[in-house]
Design a protein around this motif. Structure first.
Motif, PDB file in Angstrom:
ATOM      1  N   UNK A  91     -27.979 -49.753 -38.094  1.00 50.79           N
ATOM      2  CA  UNK A  91     -28.555 -48.418 -38.243  1.00 50.79           C
ATOM      3  C   UNK A  91     -30.004 -48.474 -38.720  1.00 50.79           C
ATOM      4  N   UNK A  92     -30.319 -49.418 -39.585  1.00 51.76           N
ATOM      5  CA  UNK A  92     -31.644 -49.506 -40.184  1.00 51.76           C
ATOM      6  C   UNK A  92     -32.714 -49.714 -39.124  1.00 51.76           C
ATOM      7  N   UNK A  93     -32.372 -50.408 -38.055  1.00 51.99           N
ATOM      8  CA  UNK A  93     -33.370 -50.798 -37.055  1.00 51.99           C
ATOM      9  C   UNK A  93     -34.080 -49.605 -36.431  1.00 51.99           C
ATOM     10  N   UNK A  94     -33.454 -48.444 -36.409  1.00 54.36           N
ATOM     11  CA  UNK A  94     -34.067 -47.275 -35.790  1.00 54.36           C
ATOM     12  C   UNK A  94     -35.345 -46.815 -36.468  1.00 54.36           C
ATOM     13  N   UNK A 100     -27.158 -46.026 -47.848  1.00 53.29           N
ATOM     14  CA  UNK A 100     -27.795 -47.335 -47.977  1.00 53.29           C
ATOM     15  C   UNK A 100     -28.674 -47.632 -46.767  1.00 53.29           C
ATOM     16  N   UNK A 101     -28.171 -47.366 -45.561  1.00 50.99           N
ATOM     17  CA  UNK A 101     -28.960 -47.610 -44.353  1.00 50.99           C
ATOM     18  C   UNK A 101     -30.188 -46.709 -44.312  1.00 50.99           C
ATOM     19  N   UNK A 102     -30.008 -45.438 -44.666  1.00 55.97           N
ATOM     20  CA  UNK A 102     -31.133 -44.508 -44.649  1.00 55.97           C
ATOM     21  C   UNK A 102     -32.206 -44.877 -45.647  1.00 55.97           C
ATOM     22  N   UNK A 103     -31.816 -45.297 -46.833  1.00 53.59           N
ATOM     23  CA  UNK A 103     -32.785 -45.696 -47.852  1.00 53.59           C
ATOM     24  C   UNK A 103     -33.505 -46.974 -47.451  1.00 53.59           C
ATOM     25  N   UNK A 104     -32.763 -47.928 -46.901  1.00 54.16           N
ATOM     26  CA  UNK A 104     -33.389 -49.164 -46.435  1.00 54.16           C
ATOM     27  C   UNK A 104     -34.362 -48.874 -45.303  1.00 54.16           C
ATOM     28  N   UNK A 105     -33.995 -47.950 -44.422  1.00 51.10           N
ATOM     29  CA  UNK A 105     -34.876 -47.561 -43.327  1.00 51.10           C
ATOM     30  C   UNK A 105     -36.177 -46.961 -43.863  1.00 51.10           C
ATOM     31  N   UNK A 106     -36.072 -46.151 -44.896  1.00 47.32           N
ATOM     32  CA  UNK A 106     -37.261 -45.550 -45.502  1.00 47.32           C
ATOM     33  C   UNK A 106     -38.184 -46.625 -46.061  1.00 47.32           C
ATOM     34  N   UNK A 107     -37.604 -47.603 -46.734  1.00 47.38           N
ATOM     35  CA  UNK A 107     -38.403 -48.690 -47.304  1.00 47.38           C
ATOM     36  C   UNK A 107     -39.128 -49.464 -46.210  1.00 47.38           C
ATOM     37  N   UNK A 108     -38.413 -49.819 -45.141  1.00 46.99           N
ATOM     38  CA  UNK A 108     -39.034 -50.582 -44.054  1.00 46.99           C
ATOM     39  C   UNK A 108     -40.126 -49.778 -43.359  1.00 46.99           C
ATOM     40  N   UNK A 163     -33.601 -42.246 -38.867  1.00 46.91           N
ATOM     41  CA  UNK A 163     -32.504 -42.809 -39.658  1.00 46.91           C
ATOM     42  C   UNK A 163     -32.408 -42.098 -41.007  1.00 46.91           C
ATOM     43  N   UNK A 164     -33.556 -41.828 -41.612  1.00 51.34           N
ATOM     44  CA  UNK A 164     -33.560 -41.150 -42.911  1.00 51.34           C
ATOM     45  C   UNK A 164     -33.095 -39.709 -42.759  1.00 51.34           C
TER      46      UNK A 164
END
Length: 428
Positions: free
Chosen positions: A111-114, A175-183, A317-318
């Motif tokens: 999911x994070x990759x988006x 978790x995926x949404x927060x990681x996506x925001x960081x990236x 994602x976020x």
């Protein structure tokens, strides 16, 4: 006794079927993300999901499962990776649960990759995936589901109450949404970042991906059902929440923009599925309908906030997973029916007990995920580099990273400078 044995076999078979359904969701996500991407980024986008399948499968068997609950507790944050390293000592029956859990880890990191479409180096992604699953996903899974800090007997859960997350509002979507925001913040915006650019190149792929996600989500939510009655409740809730979210998203689009879109329908489905994930076994079908309707409306607005903030969360994602996951997690505090421990949601006469535990769980998930993801991303970004060169971004990441293209015509034009029938050089 024979009936109990038959039920035990049937429940194990259902978990295996559910695991297969959840695994199918990651190729479904690849279609969803691939369709939303530019034509010159579709292969890379889909490859990021498939790479997650391979990498996480290996990590999960070697140490991921042990860290998420198969090993001895380490300060309530994570389990010992050595205790069940390589799944040693586990029976065939135990492996059913291992397989089911692995599919959740796979789709979470996919999911994070988006958030980094069009611009993330594939080699950097191949390093990020095992690190993130090891250092973020496995500890969160242990803290929430494995008896760690946020469990009923954990250092935090025993004080404020157990965090309720049936299928992954905290562990997966937030978790995926927060990681996506960081990236997205670490890597930076794409060239020409604006609402009018980077339109989806294949809307049918998006619709196909949404359909596969909805299909697989019945296993995602229903695989852990403890009884037929609970399974029936989860199935209906997994039907009605995304249905309500789809309708709410389309009506919101109509009121705001004067039109309803297919991308809106697909996004509404995902928003509703995400929102009902943590609450699917804790609310009535009417509660699921309300959760889905609210998710569809708020996420329709949330996906546009990135333009105001200047954060290039490429495929939302976020706006979908974090926002809907947050709403679904907190909705349990409002709508949950009475639980075995006597707690209930505010609207069912239970006061603020569940809401308190949910808010604390949200805070822990947010702080832990953001902090550790930032460390991982910063280390990769400053060593091997997380972003491709500007000229490669313009030319297309499929060619620069994979020497492939989703469409043969693009390959021919890129490498031969082919001309059209009129003799004019095709632009690429």
């Amino acid at each position: 006794m024979e009936t109990e044995a038959m039920w035990g076999v049937a429940s194990q078979v259902w978990v295996m079927v559910s695991a297969a359904l959840v695994l199918l969701m990651t190729p479904g996500l690849a279609f969803f993300y691939g369709g939303l991407s530019r034509a010159r980024s579709a292969i890379n986008m889909m490859m990021m999901s498939f790479a997650a399948m391979g990498l996480v499968a290996v990590v999960w068997v070697l140490w991921g499962y042990s860290m998420s609950g198969g090993g001895t507790s380490i300060a309530g944050i994570v389990a010992d990776p050595i205790t069940a390293f390589g799944l040693q000592g586990l029976s065939g029956e135990d492996l059913v649960g291992v397989g089911y859990g692995s599919t959740f880890a796979i789709i979470t990191v996919a999911l994070i990759s988006g958030a980094v479409a069009d611009r993330a180096r594939f080699k950097a992604w191949m390093v990020f995936v095992p690190l993130w699953v090891t250092l973020v996903y496995a500890p969160l899974a242990y803290m929430v589901w494995g008896g760690g800090l946020l469990g009923a007997d954990g250092a935090i859960g025993s004080v404020v109450g157990e965090a309720l997350d049936f299928a992954g509002g905290l562990v997966v979507h937030m978790a995926a949404g927060l990681a996506a925001l960081v990236l997205a913040m670490m890597i930076g915006r794409r060239a020409g970042f604006a609402p009018s650019l980077h339109k989806p190149h294949n809307v049918p792929f998006v619709m196909l991906g949404a359909a596969l996600l909805w299909f697989g989500w019945f296993g995602f939510n229903g695989g852990a059902a403890g009884s037929i009655a609970e399974g029936g409740l989860i199935w209906v809730n997994t039907l009605v929440a995304p249905g309500a979210a789809l309708v709410a998203w389309l009506f919101t689009e109509q009121l705001r923009d004067g039109r309803m879109t297919s991308i809106g329908a697909a996004s509404g489905i995902v928003a509703g599925l995400v929102a009902i994930t943590p609450a699917c076994a804790f609310v009535t079908p009417l509660g699921a309908l309300a959760i889905g309707a609210v998710a569809g409306a708020i996420c329709c607005f949330a996906v546009n906030v990135k333009f105001k903030l200047g954060i290039d969360d490429s495929l939302d994602v976020v706006g979908l997973h974090f926002v809907a996951g947050l709403w679904g997690t907190l909705s349990i505090g409002l709508l949950a029916v009475a639980q075995e421990d006597g707690r209930a949601g505010l609207f069912n006469g239970g006061g603020f007990s569940i809401m308190t535990s949910q808010l604390v769980a949200v805070l822990v998930t947010t702080v832990y995920t953001v902090a550790v993801t930032a460390l991982i991303a910063f280390a990769i970004h400053k060593t091997m580099g997380f972003r491709i060169a500007p000229e490669d971004e313009v030319g297309g990441i499929d060619l620069s990273e994979h020497r492939e293209s989703a469409y043969d015509l693009e390959v021919a034009l890129a490498y031969t400078g082919a001309t059209d029938e009129a003799g004019e050089l095709e632009k690429h």
